[in-house]
Motif scaffolding. Structure first.
Motif, mmCIF file in Angstrom:
data_model
loop_
_atom_site.group_PDB
_atom_site.id
_atom_site.type_symbol
_atom_site.label_atom_id
_atom_site.label_comp_id
_atom_site.label_asym_id
_atom_site.label_seq_id
_atom_site.Cartn_x
_atom_site.Cartn_y
_atom_site.Cartn_z
ATOM 1 N N GLU A 102 0.824 -1.213 0.000
ATOM 2 C CA GLU A 102 0.000 0.000 0.000
ATOM 3 C C GLU A 102 0.860 1.265 0.000
ATOM 4 O OE1 GLU A 102 -3.304 0.343 -0.451
ATOM 5 O OE2 GLU A 102 -3.234 -1.811 -0.830
ATOM 6 N N VAL A 103 1.960 1.227 0.742
ATOM 7 C CA VAL A 103 2.872 2.380 0.756
ATOM 8 C C VAL A 103 3.456 2.589 -0.636
ATOM 9 C CG1 VAL A 103 5.102 3.216 1.627
ATOM 10 C CG2 VAL A 103 3.419 2.260 3.210
ATOM 11 N N LEU A 104 3.894 1.501 -1.269
ATOM 12 C CA LEU A 104 4.460 1.610 -2.621
ATOM 13 C C LEU A 104 3.417 2.106 -3.610
ATOM 14 C CD1 LEU A 104 6.670 -1.598 -2.819
ATOM 15 C CD2 LEU A 104 7.409 0.764 -2.476
ATOM 16 N N LYS A 105 2.187 1.653 -3.444
ATOM 17 C CA LYS A 105 1.110 2.119 -4.330
ATOM 18 C C LYS A 105 0.924 3.636 -4.186
ATOM 19 C CE LYS A 105 -3.787 1.367 -5.303
ATOM 20 N NZ LYS A 105 -4.982 0.622 -4.900
ATOM 21 N N GLY A 106 0.928 4.117 -2.946
ATOM 22 C CA GLY A 106 0.792 5.555 -2.712
ATOM 23 C C GLY A 106 1.943 6.339 -3.302
ATOM 24 N N LEU A 107 3.160 5.818 -3.136
ATOM 25 C CA LEU A 107 4.330 6.490 -3.705
ATOM 26 C C LEU A 107 4.274 6.492 -5.231
ATOM 27 C CD1 LEU A 107 7.125 5.111 -1.362
ATOM 28 C CD2 LEU A 107 6.224 7.450 -1.419
ATOM 29 N N THR A 145 1.563 6.425 -7.077
ATOM 30 C CA THR A 145 0.543 7.396 -7.458
ATOM 31 C C THR A 145 1.088 8.820 -7.356
ATOM 32 O OG1 THR A 145 -1.236 5.924 -6.763
ATOM 33 C CG2 THR A 145 -1.769 8.276 -6.921
ATOM 34 N N SER A 146 1.805 9.090 -6.275
ATOM 35 C CA SER A 146 2.390 10.431 -6.094
ATOM 36 C C SER A 146 3.396 10.744 -7.198
ATOM 37 C CB SER A 146 3.079 10.529 -4.733
ATOM 38 O OG SER A 146 2.133 10.461 -3.699
ATOM 39 N N ALA A 147 4.219 9.777 -7.541
ATOM 40 C CA ALA A 147 5.204 10.003 -8.605
ATOM 41 C C ALA A 147 4.500 10.287 -9.930
ATOM 42 C CB ALA A 147 6.139 8.802 -8.735
ATOM 43 N N GLY A 148 3.422 9.565 -10.215
ATOM 44 C CA GLY A 148 2.654 9.830 -11.431
ATOM 45 C C GLY A 148 2.058 11.225 -11.435
ATOM 46 N N GLN A 149 1.567 11.653 -10.277
ATOM 47 C CA GLN A 149 1.004 13.000 -10.174
ATOM 48 C C GLN A 149 2.086 14.067 -10.340
ATOM 49 O OE1 GLN A 149 -0.854 12.619 -6.348
ATOM 50 N NE2 GLN A 149 -2.815 11.978 -7.218
ATOM 51 N N ILE A 150 3.270 13.796 -9.824
ATOM 52 C CA ILE A 150 4.386 14.743 -9.991
ATOM 53 C C ILE A 150 4.740 14.862 -11.471
ATOM 54 C CG2 ILE A 150 6.855 15.079 -9.565
ATOM 55 C CD1 ILE A 150 6.316 13.855 -6.749
ATOM 56 N N ALA A 151 4.818 13.732 -12.166
ATOM 57 C CA ALA A 151 5.130 13.765 -13.602
ATOM 58 C C ALA A 151 4.061 14.543 -14.369
ATOM 59 C CB ALA A 151 5.269 12.341 -14.146
ATOM 60 N N ASP A 152 2.792 14.327 -14.002
ATOM 61 C CA ASP A 152 1.712 15.072 -14.655
ATOM 62 C C ASP A 152 1.834 16.562 -14.360
ATOM 63 O OD1 ASP A 152 0.681 12.708 -15.632
ATOM 64 O OD2 ASP A 152 -0.847 12.522 -14.054
ATOM 65 N N GLY A 153 2.179 16.889 -13.124
ATOM 66 C CA GLY A 153 2.353 18.286 -12.739
ATOM 67 C C GLY A 153 3.475 18.950 -13.497
ATOM 68 N N LEU A 154 4.551 18.199 -13.734
ATOM 69 C CA LEU A 154 5.664 18.750 -14.507
ATOM 70 C C LEU A 154 5.230 19.067 -15.936
ATOM 71 C CD1 LEU A 154 8.641 16.512 -13.344
ATOM 72 C CD2 LEU A 154 8.269 18.919 -12.827
ATOM 73 N N ILE A 157 10.655 10.161 -13.875
ATOM 74 C CA ILE A 157 9.684 10.088 -12.781
ATOM 75 C C ILE A 157 8.558 9.113 -13.140
ATOM 76 C CG2 ILE A 157 7.979 11.403 -11.455
ATOM 77 C CD1 ILE A 157 9.969 13.756 -11.542
ATOM 78 N N ARG A 158 8.147 9.082 -14.394
ATOM 79 C CA ARG A 158 7.125 8.105 -14.816
ATOM 80 C C ARG A 158 7.651 6.678 -14.665
ATOM 81 N NH1 ARG A 158 2.842 10.690 -16.230
ATOM 82 N NH2 ARG A 158 2.909 12.540 -17.523
ATOM 83 N N LYS A 159 8.912 6.457 -14.993
ATOM 84 C CA LYS A 159 9.499 5.116 -14.817
ATOM 85 C C LYS A 159 9.554 4.740 -13.344
ATOM 86 C CE LYS A 159 12.134 5.065 -19.075
ATOM 87 N NZ LYS A 159 13.445 5.126 -19.713
ATOM 88 N N ILE A 160 9.851 5.703 -12.493
ATOM 89 C CA ILE A 160 9.832 5.456 -11.049
ATOM 90 C C ILE A 160 8.424 5.059 -10.623
ATOM 91 C CG2 ILE A 160 10.004 6.569 -8.786
ATOM 92 C CD1 ILE A 160 12.361 8.214 -9.947
ATOM 93 N N SER A 161 7.425 5.782 -11.118
ATOM 94 C CA SER A 161 6.031 5.472 -10.799
ATOM 95 C C SER A 161 5.682 4.053 -11.245
ATOM 96 C CB SER A 161 5.102 6.488 -11.460
ATOM 97 O OG SER A 161 3.753 6.142 -11.252
ATOM 98 N N GLU A 162 6.054 3.709 -12.459
ATOM 99 C CA GLU A 162 5.777 2.373 -12.984
ATOM 100 C C GLU A 162 6.474 1.293 -12.152
ATOM 101 O OE1 GLU A 162 6.978 2.539 -17.076
ATOM 102 O OE2 GLU A 162 5.428 4.004 -17.582
ATOM 103 N N ALA A 163 7.714 1.552 -11.766
ATOM 104 C CA ALA A 163 8.467 0.578 -10.961
ATOM 105 C C ALA A 163 7.818 0.397 -9.591
ATOM 106 C CB ALA A 163 9.920 1.026 -10.815
ATOM 107 N N ASN A 193 4.670 0.926 -8.793
ATOM 108 C CA ASN A 193 3.400 0.216 -8.982
ATOM 109 C C ASN A 193 3.624 -1.259 -9.268
ATOM 110 O OD1 ASN A 193 1.684 2.415 -8.513
ATOM 111 N ND2 ASN A 193 1.929 3.127 -10.606
ATOM 112 N N SER A 194 4.657 -1.564 -10.036
ATOM 113 C CA SER A 194 4.985 -2.954 -10.329
ATOM 114 C C SER A 194 5.375 -3.705 -9.054
ATOM 115 C CB SER A 194 6.131 -3.021 -11.344
ATOM 116 O OG SER A 194 6.553 -4.346 -11.525
ATOM 117 N N GLN A 195 6.212 -3.082 -8.239
ATOM 118 C CA GLN A 195 6.630 -3.722 -6.992
ATOM 119 C C GLN A 195 5.458 -3.858 -6.030
ATOM 120 O OE1 GLN A 195 9.627 -5.288 -6.499
ATOM 121 N NE2 GLN A 195 9.574 -4.843 -8.680
ATOM 122 N N CYS A 196 4.562 -2.889 -6.035
ATOM 123 C CA CYS A 196 3.352 -2.979 -5.224
ATOM 124 C C CYS A 196 2.586 -4.249 -5.591
ATOM 125 C CB CYS A 196 2.469 -1.756 -5.444
ATOM 126 S SG CYS A 196 0.787 -1.931 -4.827
#
Length: 107
Positions: A17-22, A24-33, A65-71, A73-76
């Motif tokens: 769940e923590v990884l899922k939240g992270l 999601t946050s990374a995806g939102q940061i990439a979108d914000g950029l 940052i998107r790759k971090i988000s994907e990684a 989510n994958s680990q989650c």
């Protein structure tokens, strides 16, 4: 003799769940950029000379940052699946021991 391997599935699930939240946050940061990319008019005449370099680095940063988000989510998903499999294994072993005890008891 030891107790065998003890897997705290609740801790695996909470980690997932923590990884899922992270993720999601990374995806939102990439979108914000992407949304924060300044329009050409803000660069001015001299700034436009640097804009190409900026755009390239900004795109690389967003991709990273998107790759971090994907990684994350994958680990989650992998950790959650591991927790689920351990739970299934525990249930299967419990059922097997019950059947074994019934056979020993003549049932």
């Amino acid at each position: 003799m030891g107790d065998g391997v003890v897997v705290p599935t609740d801790k695996l699930t909470s980690t997932a769940e923590v990884l899922k939240g992270l993720g999601t946050s990374a995806g939102q940061i990439a979108d914000g950029l992407q949304d924060a990319d300044p329009p050409d008019v803000l660069w001015g005449a001299l700034g436009l000379l640097m804009k190409g370099s900026y755009d390239q680095k900004a795109a690389e940063t967003r991709d990273h940052i998107r790759k971090i988000s994907e990684a994350l989510n994958s680990q989650c998903g992998a950790i959650q699946e591991t927790a689920n499999r351990y739970c299934q294994l525990d249930e299967a072993l419990e059922q097997a021991f019950k059947r074994f005890q019934e056979k020993l008891g003549g049932g």
